[in-house]
Design a protein around this motif. Sequence first.
Motif, PDB file in Angstrom:
ATOM      1  N   ASP B   8      -4.510   2.068 -10.362  1.00  0.00           N
ATOM      2  CA  ASP B   8      -4.175   0.528 -10.523  1.00  0.00           C
ATOM      3  C   ASP B   8      -3.504   0.130  -9.311  1.00  0.00           C
ATOM      4  OD1 ASP B   8      -2.038  -1.392 -11.093  1.00  0.00           O
ATOM      5  OD2 ASP B   8      -2.464  -0.780 -13.075  1.00  0.00           O
ATOM      6  N   GLY B   9      -3.778  -1.154  -8.864  1.00  0.00           N
ATOM      7  CA  GLY B   9      -3.844  -1.584  -7.355  1.00  0.00           C
ATOM      8  C   GLY B   9      -2.232  -1.756  -7.248  1.00  0.00           C
ATOM      9  N   MET B  10      -1.523  -1.530  -8.029  1.00  0.00           N
ATOM     10  CA  MET B  10       0.100  -1.544  -7.857  1.00  0.00           C
ATOM     11  C   MET B  10       0.429  -0.570  -7.176  1.00  0.00           C
ATOM     12  SD  MET B  10       2.284  -1.040 -11.256  1.00  0.00           S
ATOM     13  CE  MET B  10       1.226  -1.521 -12.399  1.00  0.00           C
ATOM     14  N   SER B  11      -0.275   0.756  -7.276  1.00  0.00           N
ATOM     15  CA  SER B  11       0.172   1.945  -6.811  1.00  0.00           C
ATOM     16  C   SER B  11      -0.217   2.025  -5.267  1.00  0.00           C
ATOM     17  CB  SER B  11      -0.588   3.102  -7.466  1.00  0.00           C
ATOM     18  OG  SER B  11      -0.810   4.297  -6.472  1.00  0.00           O
ATOM     19  N   ALA B  12       0.775   2.615  -4.299  1.00  0.00           N
ATOM     20  CA  ALA B  12       0.607   2.323  -2.998  1.00  0.00           C
ATOM     21  C   ALA B  12      -0.512   3.449  -2.566  1.00  0.00           C
ATOM     22  CB  ALA B  12       1.961   2.793  -2.141  1.00  0.00           C
ATOM     23  N   CYS B  13      -0.351   4.396  -3.024  1.00  0.00           N
ATOM     24  CA  CYS B  13      -1.717   5.562  -2.879  1.00  0.00           C
ATOM     25  C   CYS B  13      -2.990   4.925  -3.170  1.00  0.00           C
ATOM     26  CB  CYS B  13      -1.404   6.618  -3.672  1.00  0.00           C
ATOM     27  SG  CYS B  13       0.202   7.637  -2.776  1.00  0.00           S
ATOM     28  N   VAL B  14      -3.190   4.024  -4.245  1.00  0.00           N
ATOM     29  CA  VAL B  14      -4.406   3.578  -4.721  1.00  0.00           C
ATOM     30  C   VAL B  14      -4.538   2.724  -3.824  1.00  0.00           C
ATOM     31  CG1 VAL B  14      -5.565   2.217  -6.526  1.00  0.00           C
ATOM     32  CG2 VAL B  14      -4.190   4.187  -7.032  1.00  0.00           C
ATOM     33  N   ALA B  15      -3.670   1.725  -3.378  1.00  0.00           N
ATOM     34  CA  ALA B  15      -3.977   0.574  -2.444  1.00  0.00           C
ATOM     35  C   ALA B  15      -4.401   1.174  -1.072  1.00  0.00           C
ATOM     36  CB  ALA B  15      -2.564  -0.143  -2.154  1.00  0.00           C
ATOM     37  N   ARG B  16      -3.997   2.329  -0.789  1.00  0.00           N
ATOM     38  CA  ARG B  16      -4.397   3.071   0.495  1.00  0.00           C
ATOM     39  C   ARG B  16      -5.752   3.062   0.526  1.00  0.00           C
ATOM     40  NH1 ARG B  16      -0.848   7.308   0.260  1.00  0.00           N
ATOM     41  NH2 ARG B  16       0.593   6.424   1.985  1.00  0.00           N
ATOM     42  N   VAL B  17      -6.617   3.557  -0.641  1.00  0.00           N
ATOM     43  CA  VAL B  17      -8.007   3.830  -0.684  1.00  0.00           C
ATOM     44  C   VAL B  17      -8.571   2.491  -0.734  1.00  0.00           C
ATOM     45  CG1 VAL B  17      -9.598   4.676  -2.259  1.00  0.00           C
ATOM     46  CG2 VAL B  17      -7.694   6.233  -1.902  1.00  0.00           C
ATOM     47  N   LEU B  18      -8.170   1.632  -1.563  1.00  0.00           N
ATOM     48  CA  LEU B  18      -8.802   0.190  -1.467  1.00  0.00           C
ATOM     49  C   LEU B  18      -8.842  -0.212  -0.267  1.00  0.00           C
ATOM     50  CD1 LEU B  18      -6.938  -1.044  -4.893  1.00  0.00           C
ATOM     51  CD2 LEU B  18      -9.143   0.220  -4.835  1.00  0.00           C
ATOM     52  N   LEU B  19      -7.840  -0.190   0.593  1.00  0.00           N
ATOM     53  CA  LEU B  19      -7.646  -1.160   1.772  1.00  0.00           C
ATOM     54  C   LEU B  19      -8.817  -0.301   2.640  1.00  0.00           C
ATOM     55  CD1 LEU B  19      -6.479  -2.514   3.963  1.00  0.00           C
ATOM     56  CD2 LEU B  19      -4.639  -0.991   4.309  1.00  0.00           C
ATOM     57  N   CYS B  20      -9.010   1.107   2.436  1.00  0.00           N
ATOM     58  CA  CYS B  20     -10.113   1.671   3.370  1.00  0.00           C
ATOM     59  C   CYS B  20     -11.494   1.153   2.860  1.00  0.00           C
ATOM     60  CB  CYS B  20     -10.083   3.085   3.331  1.00  0.00           C
ATOM     61  SG  CYS B  20     -11.244   4.253   4.042  1.00  0.00           S
ATOM     62  N   LEU B  21     -11.627   0.897   1.449  1.00  0.00           N
ATOM     63  CA  LEU B  21     -13.020   0.695   1.018  1.00  0.00           C
ATOM     64  C   LEU B  21     -13.229  -0.686   1.735  1.00  0.00           C
ATOM     65  CD1 LEU B  21     -12.647   2.028  -2.475  1.00  0.00           C
ATOM     66  CD2 LEU B  21     -14.540   2.630  -0.845  1.00  0.00           C
ATOM     67  N   PHE B  28     -17.227  -0.942  -4.815  1.00  0.00           N
ATOM     68  CA  PHE B  28     -16.618   0.042  -5.385  1.00  0.00           C
ATOM     69  C   PHE B  28     -16.140  -0.493  -6.863  1.00  0.00           C
ATOM     70  CE2 PHE B  28     -12.190  -1.317  -5.476  1.00  0.00           C
ATOM     71  CZ  PHE B  28     -11.957  -2.342  -4.514  1.00  0.00           C
ATOM     72  N   GLU B  29     -15.805   0.224  -7.829  1.00  0.00           N
ATOM     73  CA  GLU B  29     -15.493  -0.262  -9.256  1.00  0.00           C
ATOM     74  C   GLU B  29     -13.879   0.393  -9.537  1.00  0.00           C
ATOM     75  OE1 GLU B  29     -18.042   1.274 -12.149  1.00  0.00           O
ATOM     76  OE2 GLU B  29     -16.444   0.902 -13.478  1.00  0.00           O
ATOM     77  N   LEU B  30     -12.975  -0.446  -9.769  1.00  0.00           N
ATOM     78  CA  LEU B  30     -11.649   0.010 -10.100  1.00  0.00           C
ATOM     79  C   LEU B  30     -11.509   0.347 -11.419  1.00  0.00           C
ATOM     80  CD1 LEU B  30      -8.700   0.652  -9.010  1.00  0.00           C
ATOM     81  CD2 LEU B  30      -8.360  -1.557  -9.423  1.00  0.00           C
ATOM     82  N   VAL B  31     -11.404   1.654 -11.988  1.00  0.00           N
ATOM     83  CA  VAL B  31     -11.464   1.969 -13.204  1.00  0.00           C
ATOM     84  C   VAL B  31      -9.977   1.738 -13.666  1.00  0.00           C
ATOM     85  CG1 VAL B  31     -11.847   3.591 -15.056  1.00  0.00           C
ATOM     86  CG2 VAL B  31     -13.462   3.329 -13.283  1.00  0.00           C
ATOM     87  N   ASP B  34      -3.849   3.235 -17.036  1.00  0.00           N
ATOM     88  CA  ASP B  34      -2.410   2.680 -17.535  1.00  0.00           C
ATOM     89  C   ASP B  34      -1.367   3.773 -17.135  1.00  0.00           C
ATOM     90  OD1 ASP B  34      -1.108   0.970 -20.330  1.00  0.00           O
ATOM     91  OD2 ASP B  34      -0.146   1.515 -18.681  1.00  0.00           O
ATOM     92  N   LEU B  35      -0.638   3.491 -15.986  1.00  0.00           N
ATOM     93  CA  LEU B  35       0.548   4.186 -15.491  1.00  0.00           C
ATOM     94  C   LEU B  35       1.706   4.361 -16.247  1.00  0.00           C
ATOM     95  CD1 LEU B  35      -0.095   3.685 -11.680  1.00  0.00           C
ATOM     96  CD2 LEU B  35      -0.889   5.502 -13.004  1.00  0.00           C
ATOM     97  N   PHE B  36       1.788   2.957 -16.932  1.00  0.00           N
ATOM     98  CA  PHE B  36       3.048   2.812 -17.773  1.00  0.00           C
ATOM     99  C   PHE B  36       2.909   3.685 -19.218  1.00  0.00           C
ATOM    100  CE2 PHE B  36       5.503   0.444 -14.954  1.00  0.00           C
ATOM    101  CZ  PHE B  36       4.769  -0.481 -14.394  1.00  0.00           C
ATOM    102  N   ALA B  37       1.725   3.780 -19.601  1.00  0.00           N
ATOM    103  CA  ALA B  37       1.678   4.612 -20.882  1.00  0.00           C
ATOM    104  C   ALA B  37       1.090   6.090 -20.467  1.00  0.00           C
ATOM    105  CB  ALA B  37       0.226   3.919 -21.458  1.00  0.00           C
ATOM    106  N   CYS B  38       1.240   6.554 -19.038  1.00  0.00           N
ATOM    107  CA  CYS B  38       1.019   7.872 -18.577  1.00  0.00           C
ATOM    108  C   CYS B  38      -0.331   8.366 -18.950  1.00  0.00           C
ATOM    109  CB  CYS B  38       2.138   8.640 -19.288  1.00  0.00           C
ATOM    110  SG  CYS B  38       3.919   8.563 -18.666  1.00  0.00           S
TER     111      CYS B  38
END
Lengths: 216, 219
Positions: B8-21, B28-31, B34-38
């Motif tokens: 999810d784009g709100m996660s800093a670690c995911v954003a790190r990868v998206l920024l690199c892409l 890329f495709e972001l799949v 749902d982090l709130f639903a674990c």
Amino acid sequence: MVVKLYGQVTAACPQRVLLCFLEKEIEFEIVHVDLDTLEQKKPEHLLRQPFGQVPAIEDGDFKLFESRAIARYYATKYADQGTNLLGKSLEHRAIVDQWADVETHYFNVLAFPIVLNLVIKPRLGEECDVVLVEETKVKLEVVLDIYENRLASNRFLAGDEFTMADLTHMPAMGHLMGTDVNRMVKARVNMNRWWEDITARPAWKKLMKMAGFGLA
Amino acid sequence: MVMKVYGDGMSACVARVLLCLHEKETEFELVPVDLFACHHKLPSFLSMNPFGQVPVLQDGDLTLFESRAITAYIAEKHKDKGTDLTRHLDAKEAVIVKLWSEVESHHFNPAISAVIHQLIVVPLQGKTPDAAIVEENLEKLGKVLDVYEEKLGKTKYLAGDSYTLADLHHVPYTYYFMKTGHAGLVNDRPNVKAWWEDVCSRPAFLKVSPGLTVAPATN
């Protein structure tokens, strides 16, 4: 001219670099930085490593710190010599990187407070935080279960061959195996097998001898 | 086949990868996960990352986790296009990039992520931030930023005069940090502040920052 490593041969992070040198059959010289007297915090060393830690290296004019960056540099520079630590294809290298990052983000964050409290503080005459150690061991059990599962279907962390992913764990594991964590590793069949396999390597045995640890 | 990023784009670690892409101009495709639903703790996700965290990358047969292993892979695979994030043509420059990436992992990240965890994640779990943890980690972060202040007085970016992964890895958590009441730690250090203003205004980051939507408490 031979690369100089500034550090203490019994400390985990310098050992990470030394083990890489030994696996890659690279000559080196150790310049002792005495951690027991906090030499690493003194101005002369801070010029080599601004965070006041060991190791740092000097290779002619070229200087580096951060043990994992140093190990990677030498593994790359001497790719055709000694053990191949990095992986063969781009994809294999990525898997090696992945498990090396696991060491940083999941393993070391737990190993370090345990080693600090059970090994380092007693040497410096400081009090051990027993509660923190016990809490950290509980978290470590969860992480070791993941490793156990990984090593059930892989001989080494990144696959069939020993790589940087395994090497980077060894120094802290070596210290942990002198504590109660020994029991946690021995209770896990695949972790135990992996640890016995990688500590049978000649480079590890040489390192232990250099560090003055008795060998069985 | 396009690379898939699970997260999810709100996660800093995911954003790190998206920024690199984005820096590497790679599709890329972001799949969504749902982090709130674990959903990142479900067996189907754990089979991709046994540590149950985002991001995960799938590129054909290859499945990878650990955001910095993923950025290294993307930067290497696409080294001939987009921004040169690794200085791969010179072995010595390349390892200086790795060195400052290690500094981010070992010195910067533990302190800043502990602060963000208390000020963003903990309130989302309905709990009160632990002020002592925040205080302790702000102090550690300050010491790290002192080292950065000196380094950035000598070079424009952390590993030299070009923007690399060493800078990129810092961006998402720093973005969240600057929304807390502690932005002074950056703003009071002129070289760090100038570096931050530069890196957070890069076009690639302007594509990622809209996804960094979680709001920290301001104390």
